[in-house]
Design an enzyme around this catalytic site. Structure first.
Site, mmCIF file in Angstrom:
data_model
loop_
_atom_site.group_PDB
_atom_site.id
_atom_site.type_symbol
_atom_site.label_atom_id
_atom_site.label_comp_id
_atom_site.label_asym_id
_atom_site.label_seq_id
_atom_site.Cartn_x
_atom_site.Cartn_y
_atom_site.Cartn_z
ATOM 1 C CG ASP A 191 14.635 1.415 2.499
ATOM 2 O OD1 ASP A 191 14.158 0.393 2.268
ATOM 3 O OD2 ASP A 191 14.490 3.029 1.527
ATOM 4 C CG HIS A 238 5.221 11.058 1.096
ATOM 5 N ND1 HIS A 238 6.246 11.672 0.081
ATOM 6 C CD2 HIS A 238 5.430 9.719 0.662
ATOM 7 C CE1 HIS A 238 7.316 10.505 -0.583
ATOM 8 N NE2 HIS A 238 6.382 9.395 0.025
HETATM 9 C C1 LIG Z 1 8.827 6.494 -1.109
HETATM 10 S S1 LIG Z 1 10.882 5.692 -0.887
HETATM 11 C C2 LIG Z 1 11.734 7.287 -0.849
HETATM 12 C C3 LIG Z 1 12.970 6.502 -1.480
HETATM 13 C C4 LIG Z 1 14.437 7.910 -1.451
HETATM 14 N N1 LIG Z 1 14.757 8.102 -0.157
HETATM 15 C C5 LIG Z 1 14.997 8.271 -2.808
HETATM 16 O O1 LIG Z 1 13.653 9.430 -2.387
HETATM 17 O O2 LIG Z 1 14.354 8.092 -3.182
HETATM 18 C C6 LIG Z 1 10.594 5.133 0.796
HETATM 19 C C7 LIG Z 1 11.235 4.584 1.415
HETATM 20 O O3 LIG Z 1 11.370 4.232 2.974
HETATM 21 C C8 LIG Z 1 11.505 3.487 2.816
HETATM 22 N N2 LIG Z 1 10.838 3.552 4.199
HETATM 23 C C9 LIG Z 1 9.751 2.382 4.451
HETATM 24 N N3 LIG Z 1 9.133 2.734 5.823
HETATM 25 C C10 LIG Z 1 10.419 2.514 6.009
HETATM 26 C C11 LIG Z 1 10.533 2.239 7.770
HETATM 27 N N4 LIG Z 1 9.957 1.869 8.482
HETATM 28 N N5 LIG Z 1 12.247 1.830 8.448
HETATM 29 C C12 LIG Z 1 13.269 2.309 6.463
HETATM 30 N N6 LIG Z 1 12.291 2.255 5.322
HETATM 31 C C13 LIG Z 1 11.266 2.168 5.413
HETATM 32 C C14 LIG Z 1 10.993 2.343 1.160
HETATM 33 O O4 LIG Z 1 11.255 0.634 1.881
HETATM 34 C C15 LIG Z 1 11.378 3.534 0.445
HETATM 35 O O5 LIG Z 1 12.502 2.762 0.357
#
Ligand SMILES: C[S@@+](CC[C@H](N)C(=O)[O-])C[C@H]1O[C@@H](n2cnc3c(N)ncnc32)[C@H](O)[C@@H]1O
Length: 331
Positions: A191, A238
């Site tokens: 992440d 999404h």
């Molecule tokens: C909606 S959360 C989902 C967290 C986890 N997968 C869950 O289902 O509980 C989206 C996650 O994707 C991470 N994220 C978004 N864009 C990212 C990127 N470009 N690279 C790495 N992580 C990313 C965010 O920091 C966040 O922790």
């Protein structure tokens, strides 16, 4: 499922239901439930504990009694057992983070008409840089996943695979529950660097520091770990447009060895995108908050897996709250 038939009563109830939402959010924002956990209080005493006004505190407490979240005996307000469990900060079952995250989204929802006209977000992307916003978002993700993972994880067959990549894993909730359920499994949570303290604190709390690690990076830019044989993509696609979502699925597949398992967990739309209700509304949430994110249909997600070279592409017979579903493919 057919939508419930509309009546004038249902229309008015739907239109005004945000009043109850706001009363609940104010209670959580003021941490009123934690303040009452130390003992029942009159409106004046509650106002003193909140650093507020007796008239306002009394009105809010009465409304929370009407909602069934507080009780009132004589002049004394107290938490119901439900509020003590779910709305008191010190409780292990506290859900306040996700409620505060919902609260932070409300202002943008009030301007949905603007997003519909412009086709772009109204939410300020810099909100994520705000420490309080990020804490509520990431711990809110923990609140949600921690509720459903214990039921869903045992229904997902990982075969004899050994290491799981939790891509965009946030605080690592899913990786931790997969590892709890499979004593031999290891995992890496990938992440953004700002997520590290939340993930490391959660990994420590689950006492899984020996088997679960955190790797910082941006999955659109940086290489992802290549020593895993399962990739778990939960609620990350999404946030992206269809091209980037397909790219993330493809790079995840490319990081796995032959026989590796790719799993996508999303709020899945039916193929004509008109339901179920929550994924359809969630798509609007992405319209409000991202440049080009959206909920995806079962067909779109299956195509992404096929295009990434996966075989045995299928929807698993598991369903989370709000119509979240899991699609699987083998590399
Ligand atoms: C909606 S959360 C989902 C967290 C986890 N997968 C869950 O289902 O509980 C989206 C996650 O994707 C991470 N994220 C978004 N864009 C990212 C990127 N470009 N690279 C790495 N992580 C990313 C965010 O920091 C966040 O922790």
């Amino acid at each position: 499922m057919e939508p419930e038939p509309w009546t004038a009563e249902r229309l008015l109830q739907t239109s005004g239901s945000y009043w109850a939402t706001c009363a609940l959010h104010a209670g959580v924002k003021l941490d009123l439930f934690s303040q009452l956990e130390t003992g029942p209080a009159t409106a004046a005493e509650l106002a003193r504990r909140l650093g507020g006004d007796p008239r306002g505190a009394g009105m809010l407490a009465n409304a929370l009694v009407a909602l069934g979240l507080l009780s009132k005996q004589g002049e004394l307000f107290a938490n119901t057992p439900f509020a003590s469990r779910q709305l008191v900060r010190a409780s292990p079952d506290y859900l306040g983070y996700i409620l505060l995250h919902h609260h932070h989204l409300m202002e943008s929802w009030a301007h949905l008409d603007r997003s519909v006209k412009s086709g772009g977000p109204v939410r300020d992307a810099s909100a994520f840089a705000d420490a309080e916003w990020r804490e509520n978002f990431l711990l809110g993700m923990f609140n949600l996943a921690n509720r459903i993972a214990p039921q869903m994880v045992p229904q997902i067959d990982l075969g004899k695979r050994r290491k799981l990549l939790d891509l965009g894993g946030g605080p690592g909730t899913w990786a931790l529950h997969f590892c709890r359920h499979h004593p031999e499994l290891q995992a890496v949570v990938f992440d953004l660097p700002t997520t590290r303290p939340f993930a490391e604190a959660t990994i420590k709390r689950f006492e899984l520091t020996e088997r679960v690690s955190f790797a910082a990076g941006d999955f659109l830019v940086d290489p992802v770990p290549r020593d895993c044989d399962i990739a778990w993509l939960s609620h990350i696609l999404h946030g992206e447009n269809p091209e980037n979502a397909a790219r993330i699925v493809a790079l995840s597949a490319a990081a796995l060895p032959p026989g590796g398992l790719l799993l996508i967990h999303e709020f899945v739309l039916q193929d004509d995108a008109t339901g179920p209700l929550f994924p359809a509304l969630f798509s609007l949430n992405m319209l409000l908050g991202t440049e080009s994110g959206q909920s995806y249909t079962n067909q779109q997600l299956s195509e992404m897996l096929h295009q990434a070279g996966c075989r045995e592409v299928r929807r698993l017979p598991v369903c989370g709250p709000n119509d979240s579903g899991v699609l699987a493919g083998v590399v």
